[in-house]
Design a protein around this motif. Structure first.
Motif, PDB file in Angstrom:
ATOM      1  N   ASP A 105     -27.056  16.552 -49.132  1.00 59.53           N
ATOM      2  CA  ASP A 105     -27.630  15.634 -48.153  1.00 59.53           C
ATOM      3  C   ASP A 105     -29.134  15.508 -48.382  1.00 59.53           C
ATOM      4  N   MET A 106     -29.634  14.267 -48.417  1.00 56.06           N
ATOM      5  CA  MET A 106     -31.049  14.047 -48.666  1.00 56.06           C
ATOM      6  C   MET A 106     -31.949  14.580 -47.564  1.00 56.06           C
ATOM      7  N   GLN A 107     -31.383  14.944 -46.426  1.00 55.30           N
ATOM      8  CA  GLN A 107     -32.184  15.564 -45.370  1.00 55.30           C
ATOM      9  C   GLN A 107     -32.693  16.935 -45.809  1.00 55.30           C
ATOM     10  N   THR A 108     -31.945  17.597 -46.685  1.00 51.63           N
ATOM     11  CA  THR A 108     -32.320  18.948 -47.107  1.00 51.63           C
ATOM     12  C   THR A 108     -32.454  19.103 -48.623  1.00 51.63           C
ATOM     13  N   LEU A 109     -31.908  18.158 -49.406  1.00 50.23           N
ATOM     14  CA  LEU A 109     -31.884  18.322 -50.860  1.00 50.23           C
ATOM     15  C   LEU A 109     -33.272  18.471 -51.488  1.00 50.23           C
ATOM     16  N   PRO A 110     -34.260  17.623 -51.139  1.00 50.96           N
ATOM     17  CA  PRO A 110     -35.585  17.810 -51.744  1.00 50.96           C
ATOM     18  C   PRO A 110     -36.173  19.190 -51.458  1.00 50.96           C
ATOM     19  N   GLN A 111     -36.039  19.655 -50.210  1.00 50.39           N
ATOM     20  CA  GLN A 111     -36.578  20.970 -49.867  1.00 50.39           C
ATOM     21  C   GLN A 111     -35.832  22.088 -50.593  1.00 50.39           C
ATOM     22  N   ALA A 144     -30.824  16.029 -59.310  1.00 56.85           N
ATOM     23  CA  ALA A 144     -30.400  16.056 -57.913  1.00 56.85           C
ATOM     24  C   ALA A 144     -29.692  14.748 -57.590  1.00 56.85           C
ATOM     25  N   LEU A 145     -28.593  14.841 -56.854  1.00 60.68           N
ATOM     26  CA  LEU A 145     -27.850  13.675 -56.404  1.00 60.68           C
ATOM     27  C   LEU A 145     -27.699  13.810 -54.893  1.00 60.68           C
ATOM     28  N   GLY A 146     -28.114  12.771 -54.145  1.00 67.07           N
ATOM     29  CA  GLY A 146     -28.105  12.923 -52.698  1.00 67.07           C
ATOM     30  C   GLY A 146     -27.634  11.700 -51.953  1.00 67.07           C
ATOM     31  N   TRP A 147     -27.070  11.935 -50.772  1.00 65.04           N
ATOM     32  CA  TRP A 147     -26.683  10.846 -49.886  1.00 65.04           C
ATOM     33  C   TRP A 147     -27.535  10.928 -48.618  1.00 65.04           C
ATOM     34  N   GLY A 148     -27.634   9.825 -47.906  1.00 62.79           N
ATOM     35  CA  GLY A 148     -28.428   9.794 -46.683  1.00 62.79           C
ATOM     36  C   GLY A 148     -29.879   9.473 -46.979  1.00 62.79           C
ATOM     37  N   VAL A 178     -26.833   8.204 -53.658  1.00 60.73           N
ATOM     38  CA  VAL A 178     -25.461   7.699 -53.531  1.00 60.73           C
ATOM     39  C   VAL A 178     -25.064   7.687 -52.054  1.00 60.73           C
ATOM     40  N   GLY A 179     -23.943   7.054 -51.747  1.00 59.99           N
ATOM     41  CA  GLY A 179     -23.426   7.061 -50.395  1.00 59.99           C
ATOM     42  C   GLY A 179     -22.688   8.362 -50.092  1.00 59.99           C
ATOM     43  N   PHE A 180     -22.442   8.613 -48.816  1.00 61.32           N
ATOM     44  CA  PHE A 180     -21.701   9.810 -48.416  1.00 61.32           C
ATOM     45  C   PHE A 180     -20.268   9.692 -48.930  1.00 61.32           C
ATOM     46  N   PRO A 181     -19.740  10.721 -49.604  1.00 61.07           N
ATOM     47  CA  PRO A 181     -18.411  10.623 -50.225  1.00 61.07           C
ATOM     48  C   PRO A 181     -17.306  10.142 -49.292  1.00 61.07           C
ATOM     49  N   ALA A 182     -17.241  10.677 -48.086  1.00 64.10           N
ATOM     50  CA  ALA A 182     -16.155  10.315 -47.176  1.00 64.10           C
ATOM     51  C   ALA A 182     -16.197   8.843 -46.790  1.00 64.10           C
ATOM     52  N   ALA A 183     -17.399   8.254 -46.808  1.00 65.32           N
ATOM     53  CA  ALA A 183     -17.537   6.842 -46.429  1.00 65.32           C
ATOM     54  C   ALA A 183     -16.840   5.933 -47.431  1.00 65.32           C
ATOM     55  N   GLN A 184     -16.690   6.391 -48.675  1.00 62.55           N
ATOM     56  CA  GLN A 184     -16.031   5.581 -49.697  1.00 62.55           C
ATOM     57  C   GLN A 184     -14.524   5.491 -49.440  1.00 62.55           C
ATOM     58  N   CYS A 185     -14.000   6.395 -48.637  1.00 69.36           N
ATOM     59  CA  CYS A 185     -12.566   6.428 -48.379  1.00 69.36           C
ATOM     60  C   CYS A 185     -12.114   5.303 -47.464  1.00 69.36           C
ATOM     61  N   ASP A 186     -13.060   4.614 -46.846  1.00 73.68           N
ATOM     62  CA  ASP A 186     -12.720   3.476 -45.997  1.00 73.68           C
ATOM     63  C   ASP A 186     -12.555   2.199 -46.804  1.00 73.68           C
ATOM     64  N   ASP A 187     -12.894   2.273 -48.111  1.00 72.05           N
ATOM     65  CA  ASP A 187     -12.790   1.101 -48.980  1.00 72.05           C
ATOM     66  C   ASP A 187     -11.616   1.262 -49.933  1.00 72.05           C
ATOM     67  N   ASP A 188     -11.429   0.271 -50.814  1.00 73.13           N
ATOM     68  CA  ASP A 188     -10.278   0.331 -51.711  1.00 73.13           C
ATOM     69  C   ASP A 188     -10.573   1.219 -52.925  1.00 73.13           C
ATOM     70  N   GLU A 193     -13.676   4.232 -57.450  1.00 76.69           N
ATOM     71  CA  GLU A 193     -13.807   4.382 -58.895  1.00 76.69           C
ATOM     72  C   GLU A 193     -15.239   4.099 -59.350  1.00 76.69           C
ATOM     73  N   ARG A 194     -15.825   3.039 -58.836  1.00 80.42           N
ATOM     74  CA  ARG A 194     -17.190   2.690 -59.232  1.00 80.42           C
ATOM     75  C   ARG A 194     -18.187   3.747 -58.738  1.00 80.42           C
ATOM     76  N   TYR A 195     -17.923   4.306 -57.590  1.00 80.49           N
ATOM     77  CA  TYR A 195     -18.761   5.373 -57.039  1.00 80.49           C
ATOM     78  C   TYR A 195     -18.757   6.577 -57.982  1.00 80.49           C
ATOM     79  N   ILE A 196     -17.577   7.003 -58.398  1.00 77.45           N
ATOM     80  CA  ILE A 196     -17.453   8.144 -59.295  1.00 77.45           C
ATOM     81  C   ILE A 196     -18.024   7.810 -60.674  1.00 77.45           C
ATOM     82  N   GLU A 197     -17.764   6.595 -61.160  1.00 77.70           N
ATOM     83  CA  GLU A 197     -18.254   6.204 -62.474  1.00 77.70           C
ATOM     84  C   GLU A 197     -19.779   6.205 -62.514  1.00 77.70           C
ATOM     85  N   ARG A 198     -20.420   5.818 -61.427  1.00 77.23           N
ATOM     86  CA  ARG A 198     -21.884   5.825 -61.367  1.00 77.23           C
ATOM     87  C   ARG A 198     -22.423   7.251 -61.520  1.00 77.23           C
ATOM     88  N   ILE A 199     -21.746   8.208 -60.901  1.00 71.55           N
ATOM     89  CA  ILE A 199     -22.148   9.610 -61.026  1.00 71.55           C
ATOM     90  C   ILE A 199     -21.892  10.096 -62.447  1.00 71.55           C
TER      91      ILE A 199
END
Length: 226
Positions: A105-111, A144-148, A178-188, A193-199
């Motif tokens: 989470d980007m709230q804590t990842l930089p620190q 570092a890879l972060g959401w939020g 990136v977006g929060f992983p669980a949020a991708q589950c609301d889409d097709d 796939e594109r989310y994972i491919e970007r990573i």
């Protein structure tokens, strides 16, 4: 067909190990086998107060011939950044990992990345001793890879940026937003796939990976993920 996990709908990869460390309180789970070539594992910092099931989609990263290591802090560690950094050092020792990509989470990842880098500098200044083990300089964070949203705004360009530690520009880290992983589950499936491919593309490029499995290349082409 690659099935991307969301809330236990599918299982991707194989469990290489799981368990507890740091006084048997903080826990970890490893998905996938040992890294192939120059790849470094992806360590996912499960935010305190969240469940790993919200991040199950990230199990698919193991399809890139690297391990995905889920770390969940104990109630005693909680949101304490210093303790989480110590946990990551201990986990790296336990799994014999020297380099990682860190996601959270980007709230804590930089620190958190800054604290790990500061600990490395402390260890080098004190003769290379590490948390709980002597003679080990600690784990190195490759990216570092972060959401939020970060508490301290970072300059971004196409999702990329840098996070620096200890006021040292040479310690800059590549960062992917990136977006929060669980949020991708609301889409097709294509969105996931594109989310994972970007990573995939981000960490493969940093690891200078060229030996992309033929099966994955064929899958990308058939699904239009090039």
């Amino acid at each position: 067909m690659i099935l991307l996990a969301c809330y236990g709908m599918y299982f991707v990869g194989s469990i290489d190990g799981d368990g507890f460390f740091i006084n048997s309180l903080s826990s970890y789970r490893v998905v996938g086998s040992r890294e192939k070539g120059k790849r470094s594992p992806l360590v996912v910092n499960v935010p305190y107060g969240h469940e790993q099931r919200e991040l199950e989609l990230l199990e698919a990263i193991s399809l890139s011939s690297r391990r995905v290591i889920f770390y969940k802090p104990s109630p005693l560690t909680g949101a304490d950044i210093r303790k989480q950094a110590e946990d990551l050092q201990a986990l790296a020792q336990k799994l014999k990992v020297k380099r990682i990509h860190l996601m959270g989470d980007m709230q804590t990842l930089p620190q958190l990345t800054q604290t790990v880098l500061a600990m490395q500098q402390e260890q080098q200044h004190n003769g290379g001793s590490n948390v709980g083990a002597s003679g080990n300089e600690g784990v190195k964070i490759e990216s570092a890879l972060g959401w939020g949203s970060a508490r301290d705004p970072l300059q971004t360009a196409d999702g990329f940026s840098t996070a620096t530690g200890a006021h040292d520009d040479s310690a800059a880290l590549p960062l992917l937003s990136v977006g929060f992983p669980a949020a991708q589950c609301d889409d097709d499936e294509t969105v996931r796939e594109r989310y994972i491919e970007r990573i995939f593309q981000f960490i493969d490029q940093l690891d200078d990976v060229t030996d992309i499995p033929a099966g994955r290349q064929q899958y990308k082409a058939s699904r239009g993920l090039e």
